[in-house]
Write a protein that holds these residues in place. Structure first.
Motif, short mmCIF file in Angstrom:
data_model
loop_
_atom_site.label_atom_id
_atom_site.label_comp_id
_atom_site.label_asym_id
_atom_site.label_seq_id
_atom_site.Cartn_x
_atom_site.Cartn_y
_atom_site.Cartn_z
N UNK A 95 -69.18 20.56 -46.33
CA UNK A 95 -70.39 19.89 -46.82
C UNK A 95 -71.20 20.80 -47.74
N UNK A 96 -71.35 22.06 -47.36
CA UNK A 96 -72.14 22.97 -48.20
C UNK A 96 -71.43 23.28 -49.52
N UNK A 97 -70.10 23.37 -49.49
CA UNK A 97 -69.36 23.60 -50.73
C UNK A 97 -69.45 22.38 -51.66
N UNK A 98 -69.44 21.19 -51.09
CA UNK A 98 -69.62 19.98 -51.91
C UNK A 98 -71.00 19.99 -52.55
N UNK A 99 -72.03 20.32 -51.76
CA UNK A 99 -73.39 20.40 -52.30
C UNK A 99 -73.44 21.42 -53.44
N UNK A 100 -72.85 22.59 -53.24
CA UNK A 100 -72.83 23.62 -54.27
C UNK A 100 -72.12 23.14 -55.53
N UNK A 101 -71.01 22.43 -55.34
CA UNK A 101 -70.27 21.90 -56.48
C UNK A 101 -71.12 20.89 -57.26
N UNK A 102 -71.88 20.07 -56.54
CA UNK A 102 -72.75 19.09 -57.20
C UNK A 102 -73.88 19.77 -57.97
N UNK A 103 -74.32 20.92 -57.48
CA UNK A 103 -75.38 21.68 -58.17
C UNK A 103 -74.84 22.44 -59.36
N UNK A 104 -73.52 22.58 -59.45
CA UNK A 104 -72.90 23.24 -60.59
C UNK A 104 -73.06 24.74 -60.61
N UNK A 105 -72.99 25.36 -59.44
CA UNK A 105 -73.12 26.82 -59.37
C UNK A 105 -71.90 27.42 -58.68
N UNK A 106 -70.75 27.41 -59.37
CA UNK A 106 -69.52 27.92 -58.73
C UNK A 106 -69.59 29.41 -58.38
N UNK A 107 -70.46 30.17 -59.05
CA UNK A 107 -70.58 31.60 -58.75
C UNK A 107 -71.20 31.84 -57.37
N UNK A 108 -71.73 30.80 -56.74
CA UNK A 108 -72.35 30.93 -55.41
C UNK A 108 -71.45 30.39 -54.29
N UNK A 109 -70.20 30.13 -54.60
CA UNK A 109 -69.30 29.52 -53.62
C UNK A 109 -69.18 30.32 -52.34
N UNK A 110 -69.10 31.63 -52.44
CA UNK A 110 -68.98 32.45 -51.22
C UNK A 110 -70.24 32.38 -50.37
N UNK A 111 -71.38 32.32 -51.00
CA UNK A 111 -72.65 32.21 -50.26
C UNK A 111 -72.70 30.86 -49.55
N UNK A 112 -72.31 29.79 -50.25
CA UNK A 112 -72.33 28.46 -49.63
C UNK A 112 -71.25 28.34 -48.55
N UNK A 113 -70.13 29.01 -48.75
CA UNK A 113 -69.09 29.00 -47.73
C UNK A 113 -69.61 29.68 -46.46
N UNK A 114 -70.21 30.85 -46.60
CA UNK A 114 -70.71 31.59 -45.43
C UNK A 114 -71.87 30.87 -44.75
N UNK A 115 -72.85 30.44 -45.54
CA UNK A 115 -74.01 29.75 -44.97
C UNK A 115 -73.63 28.45 -44.29
N UNK A 116 -72.76 27.69 -44.91
CA UNK A 116 -72.32 26.42 -44.33
C UNK A 116 -71.50 26.62 -43.06
N UNK A 117 -70.66 27.66 -43.06
CA UNK A 117 -69.84 27.94 -41.88
C UNK A 117 -70.70 28.37 -40.70
#
Length: 142
Positions: free
Chosen positions: A18-40
């Motif tokens: 869910x957090x990676x989908x949100x990040x993808x919708x925001x268009x910030x692929x450089x933050x994928x690791x942050x969204x992966x960790x926070x969402x997990x």
């Protein structure tokens, strides 16, 4: 009945996705690791919340924390949804402000907090959905 390991696994996976989908919708692929960790992390904790509220000391432990009416109000209430989305918007706005000021640490922390919130809500919801499919089900009230 699903046990703590199952709820943690489902919450972690669901919160991450869910957090990676949100990040993808925001268009910030450089933050994928942050969204992966926070969402997990958020999903793992949220996935355990009903059992933290209603300690699983027997198969009949489901009460307030698993209540369909109480949790349904939280998830379906327009005001609650607005507060959740306002929190996410505020965190993203603060993150952008910190980036403009050159503070990358606070920028990343704001995005981590947004991912954590998304993961937490997803993990909590998935715990309840998982428990619905077991013979005990979920209590309507308490």
């Amino acid at each position: 009945m699903a046990d703590g390991k199952t709820h943690k696994a489902i919450g972690t996976l669901g919160g991450t996705v869910a957090s990676l989908i949100f990040n993808d919708q925001k268009g910030t692929p450089n933050l994928s690791l942050i969204y992966l960790a926070g969402g997990a992390i958020g999903g793992r904790i949220g996935g355990r919340l009903p059992d933290i509220i209603d300690i699983p000391d027997s198969p009949f432990h489901r009460s307030f924390g698993h209540s369909v009416s109480i949790n349904g109000i939280a998830y379906l209430n327009k005001r609650a949804k607005k507060i959740f989305h306002d929190c996410l918007d505020c965190l993203i706005q603060k993150a952008n402000k910190f980036m403009n000021e050159g503070n990358k640490i606070l920028y990343c922390l704001c995005h981590f907090a947004a991912a954590f919130l998304i993961g937490f809500a997803t993990g909590h919801g998935l715990h309840l959905v998982t428990d619905m499919f077991y013979p005990m089900g979920l209590p309507l009230l308490f």
